[in-house]
Scaffold this motif. Structure first.
Motif, PDB file in Angstrom:
ATOM      1  N   SER A 173       1.219  -1.621   0.569  1.00 43.20           N
ATOM      2  CA  SER A 173      -0.070  -0.147   0.328  1.00 43.20           C
ATOM      3  C   SER A 173       0.691   0.905   0.001  1.00 43.20           C
ATOM      4  O   SER A 173       1.780   1.630   0.188  1.00 43.20           O
ATOM      5  N   PRO A 174       0.193   2.370  -0.839  1.00 43.19           N
ATOM      6  CA  PRO A 174       1.583   3.889  -0.819  1.00 43.19           C
ATOM      7  C   PRO A 174       0.816   4.146   0.498  1.00 43.19           C
ATOM      8  O   PRO A 174       0.393   3.646   1.006  1.00 43.19           O
ATOM      9  N   LYS A 175       1.489   5.236   0.959  1.00 44.62           N
ATOM     10  CA  LYS A 175       1.388   6.339   2.555  1.00 44.62           C
ATOM     11  C   LYS A 175       0.429   6.904   1.991  1.00 44.62           C
ATOM     12  O   LYS A 175      -0.608   7.117   3.200  1.00 44.62           O
ATOM     13  N   GLN A 176      -0.487   7.355   1.193  1.00 50.06           N
ATOM     14  CA  GLN A 176      -1.476   7.631   1.010  1.00 50.06           C
ATOM     15  C   GLN A 176      -2.701   7.205  -0.301  1.00 50.06           C
ATOM     16  O   GLN A 176      -1.860   6.387  -1.091  1.00 50.06           O
ATOM     17  N   GLY A 177      -3.569   6.433  -0.351  1.00 51.28           N
ATOM     18  CA  GLY A 177      -4.170   6.216  -0.705  1.00 51.28           C
ATOM     19  C   GLY A 177      -4.589   4.944  -0.783  1.00 51.28           C
ATOM     20  O   GLY A 177      -4.262   3.699   0.296  1.00 51.28           O
ATOM     21  N   HIS A 178      -4.774   4.037  -2.526  1.00 50.98           N
ATOM     22  CA  HIS A 178      -5.054   2.433  -2.798  1.00 50.98           C
ATOM     23  C   HIS A 178      -3.877   1.977  -3.061  1.00 50.98           C
ATOM     24  O   HIS A 178      -3.412   2.909  -4.702  1.00 50.98           O
ATOM     25  N   ILE A 179      -3.664   0.528  -3.864  1.00 48.81           N
ATOM     26  CA  ILE A 179      -3.196   0.454  -4.954  1.00 48.81           C
ATOM     27  C   ILE A 179      -4.059   0.231  -6.588  1.00 48.81           C
ATOM     28  O   ILE A 179      -5.134  -0.552  -6.438  1.00 48.81           O
ATOM     29  N   ALA A 180      -3.106   0.752  -7.275  1.00 49.08           N
ATOM     30  CA  ALA A 180      -4.170   0.235  -8.674  1.00 49.08           C
ATOM     31  C   ALA A 180      -3.013   0.221  -9.683  1.00 49.08           C
ATOM     32  O   ALA A 180      -1.735  -0.273  -9.211  1.00 49.08           O
ATOM     33  N   TYR A 181      -2.917  -1.386 -10.468  1.00 47.19           N
ATOM     34  CA  TYR A 181      -2.434  -2.443 -10.790  1.00 47.19           C
ATOM     35  C   TYR A 181      -2.831  -2.562 -12.194  1.00 47.19           C
ATOM     36  O   TYR A 181      -4.015  -3.202 -12.369  1.00 47.19           O
ATOM     37  N   SER A 182      -2.018  -2.620 -13.454  1.00 44.34           N
ATOM     38  CA  SER A 182      -2.304  -3.495 -14.562  1.00 44.34           C
ATOM     39  C   SER A 182      -1.032  -3.687 -15.187  1.00 44.34           C
ATOM     40  O   SER A 182       0.080  -4.219 -14.444  1.00 44.34           O
ATOM     41  N   ILE A 183      -1.314  -5.402 -15.346  1.00 44.79           N
ATOM     42  CA  ILE A 183      -0.241  -6.402 -16.342  1.00 44.79           C
ATOM     43  C   ILE A 183      -0.325  -6.262 -17.310  1.00 44.79           C
ATOM     44  O   ILE A 183      -1.376  -6.606 -18.254  1.00 44.79           O
ATOM     45  N   ASN A 184       0.799  -6.186 -18.283  1.00 47.91           N
ATOM     46  CA  ASN A 184       1.112  -6.257 -19.395  1.00 47.91           C
ATOM     47  C   ASN A 184      -0.118  -5.702 -20.724  1.00 47.91           C
ATOM     48  O   ASN A 184      -0.735  -5.720 -21.243  1.00 47.91           O
ATOM     49  N   GLY A 185      -0.588  -4.029 -20.184  1.00 46.16           N
ATOM     50  CA  GLY A 185      -1.260  -3.495 -20.970  1.00 46.16           C
ATOM     51  C   GLY A 185      -2.594  -3.811 -20.565  1.00 46.16           C
ATOM     52  O   GLY A 185      -3.506  -2.801 -21.298  1.00 46.16           O
ATOM     53  N   GLY A 186      -3.227  -4.352 -19.692  1.00 46.98           N
ATOM     54  CA  GLY A 186      -4.033  -4.492 -19.568  1.00 46.98           C
ATOM     55  C   GLY A 186      -4.943  -3.750 -18.460  1.00 46.98           C
ATOM     56  O   GLY A 186      -4.414  -2.470 -18.350  1.00 46.98           O
ATOM     57  N   ASP A 187      -6.187  -3.499 -18.179  1.00 49.07           N
ATOM     58  CA  ASP A 187      -6.631  -2.365 -17.973  1.00 49.07           C
ATOM     59  C   ASP A 187      -5.929  -2.291 -15.918  1.00 49.07           C
ATOM     60  O   ASP A 187      -6.162  -3.516 -15.859  1.00 49.07           O
ATOM     61  N   TYR A 188      -6.646  -1.181 -15.716  1.00 51.78           N
ATOM     62  CA  TYR A 188      -6.366  -0.682 -14.449  1.00 51.78           C
ATOM     63  C   TYR A 188      -6.995  -1.741 -13.583  1.00 51.78           C
ATOM     64  O   TYR A 188      -8.149  -1.358 -13.342  1.00 51.78           O
TER      65      TYR A 188
END
Length: 384
Positions: A209-224
């Motif tokens: 987790s970042p110090k602020q907010g939440h996690i968003a991630y994308s794999i091989n160009g897919g949607d976040y």
């Protein structure tokens, strides 16, 4: 209804279901086109033949944001399943229990696996429960009062056992500050470990987790994918481009949020380095040199190992012979130092004294040294 989160991945939509799903049962799939109230597609399938050798489950531990009541995390048991012709007999959650090396059934010879492994775990679980180590749930939720590792033991009605581990790690939760109206706030991307490079097939990457907010991630160009989880684990099975950024759900009025994206690349190393040695043969014999099919119960015996040096190595490396009981516990260990010429072979006999426990397996391996082991050959093994 099971609601999936669709992921666009390699020109295909994949559905990620975050809900307990049994293997056997009736599945109904409904598909809609845009703006239609009635499904355009309805498919049904009855599944009743899926079998499991052992029960399966998932132990999910979620850190607590408020530890004032002595609860540092909560645990849930998900995806509990035992397959055809069996039911879940019981499951037990414990902390601070240690299992010896080789406790997983694959480490035992097949003829001992179902008998010794399950009997051993049943006895240990009963002992630990009698000692008061079992954690009791409240409405299906376990309230954990200590940080550390936890183990979930699951038994089915066929007497088969499995166990699954998870950790309650202490985290520092920093609430996202509310900036004054009209300001611009930059929210840094969540940390990732390892941060790219060459990895082995099956290596895991953790997004925290970042110090602020939440996690968003994308794999091989897919949607976040947007998550409230404290950390996300990704298993690398192909060359992967991972993009991460933070996202904020508590937005202040008249404030611009900037969430820079961080990009990490992972290359799977599929090459297998050639070992400098090869263990050509391993066998057990008596004092007369006669080959035995199984270790004697009341006398000593020899473990004969034939080693070949495949390419020149100017070092005195160490060859080991290790004897284990039927639960994977080490009973005996012996070694010699050797320095061979390239393309040469050597046969060494390791004496094993009489043992007080039944022998389940014998392994031969060669390392660069005892203190800083570097495997130099594929391990050879005898199972009984």
């Amino acid at each position: 209804m099971i609601d999936p989160q669709s992921i666009w991945y390699q020109n295909t939509y994949r559905a990620d279901y975050d809900k307990d799903i049994t293997l056997n049962g009736t599945y109904i799939f409904c598909g809609w086109t845009a703006d239609n109230e009635i499904p355009d597609l309805i498919e049904r399938i009855d599944v009743d033949e899926v079998e499991l050798e052992r029960p399966m489950a998932e132990l999910v531990i979620t850190p607590s944001a408020d530890t004032s009541q002595g609860c540092v995390a909560t645990a849930e048991v998900k995806n509990l399943e035992c397959g055809k012709d069996a039911e879940i007999e019981r499951y037990v959650l414990m902390k601070s229990v240690e299992l010896p090396p080789g406790s997983w059934p694959e480490s035992l010879a097949p003829e001992y696996c179902n008998e010794v492994y399950d009997e051993y775990l049943e006895n240990r679980v009963n002992e630990w429960s009698a000692e008061g180590r079992e954690i009791q749930p409240e409405n299906g939720i376990y309230k954990l009062t200590e940080y550390g590792d936890y183990i979930l033991f699951v038994e089915d009605t066929n007497g088969r056992y499995s166990y699954f581990g998870a950790s309650a790690d202490e985290i520092e939760i920093t609430p996202a500050p509310t900036p004054p109206s009209g300001q611009t706030v930059t929210v840094q991307a969540p940390p990732v470990s390892p941060s790219g490079g060459v990895v082995a097939y099956g290596d895991k990457v953790t997004i925290s987790s970042p110090k602020q907010g939440h996690i968003a991630y994308s794999i091989n160009g897919g949607d976040y994918i947007y998550s409230y989880e404290s950390w996300i684990t990704i298993v690398i099975t192909e060359d992967t481009e991972l993009r991460v950024k933070a996202w904020i759900d508590a937005l202040a009025d008249d404030t611009e949020y900037i969430t820079p994206e961080a990009v990490y690349t992972y290359t799977v190393n599929n090459t297998i380095s050639e070992c400098p040695y090869s263990i050509e043969a391993i066998a057990i014999t008596n004092d007369a040199g006669e080959t035995l099919t199984e270790p004697p119960a009341d006398t000593g015996f020899l473990v004969d190992v034939t080693l070949k040096e495949l390419k020149e190595r100017d070092a005195r490396d160490q060859m080991f012979a290790a004897v284990y009981d039927t639960n994977g516990k080490l009973l005996s260990l012996d070694y010699v130092k050797c320095n061979l010429a390239a393309d040469s072979e050597i046969s060494i006999g390791f004496y094993v004294p009489p043992q007080n426990a039944a022998i389940g397996s014998i392994k031969a391996f060669i390392w660069s040294s005892f203190d800083t082991p570097e495997p130099l050959a594929q391990t050879a093994e005898l199972k009984f």
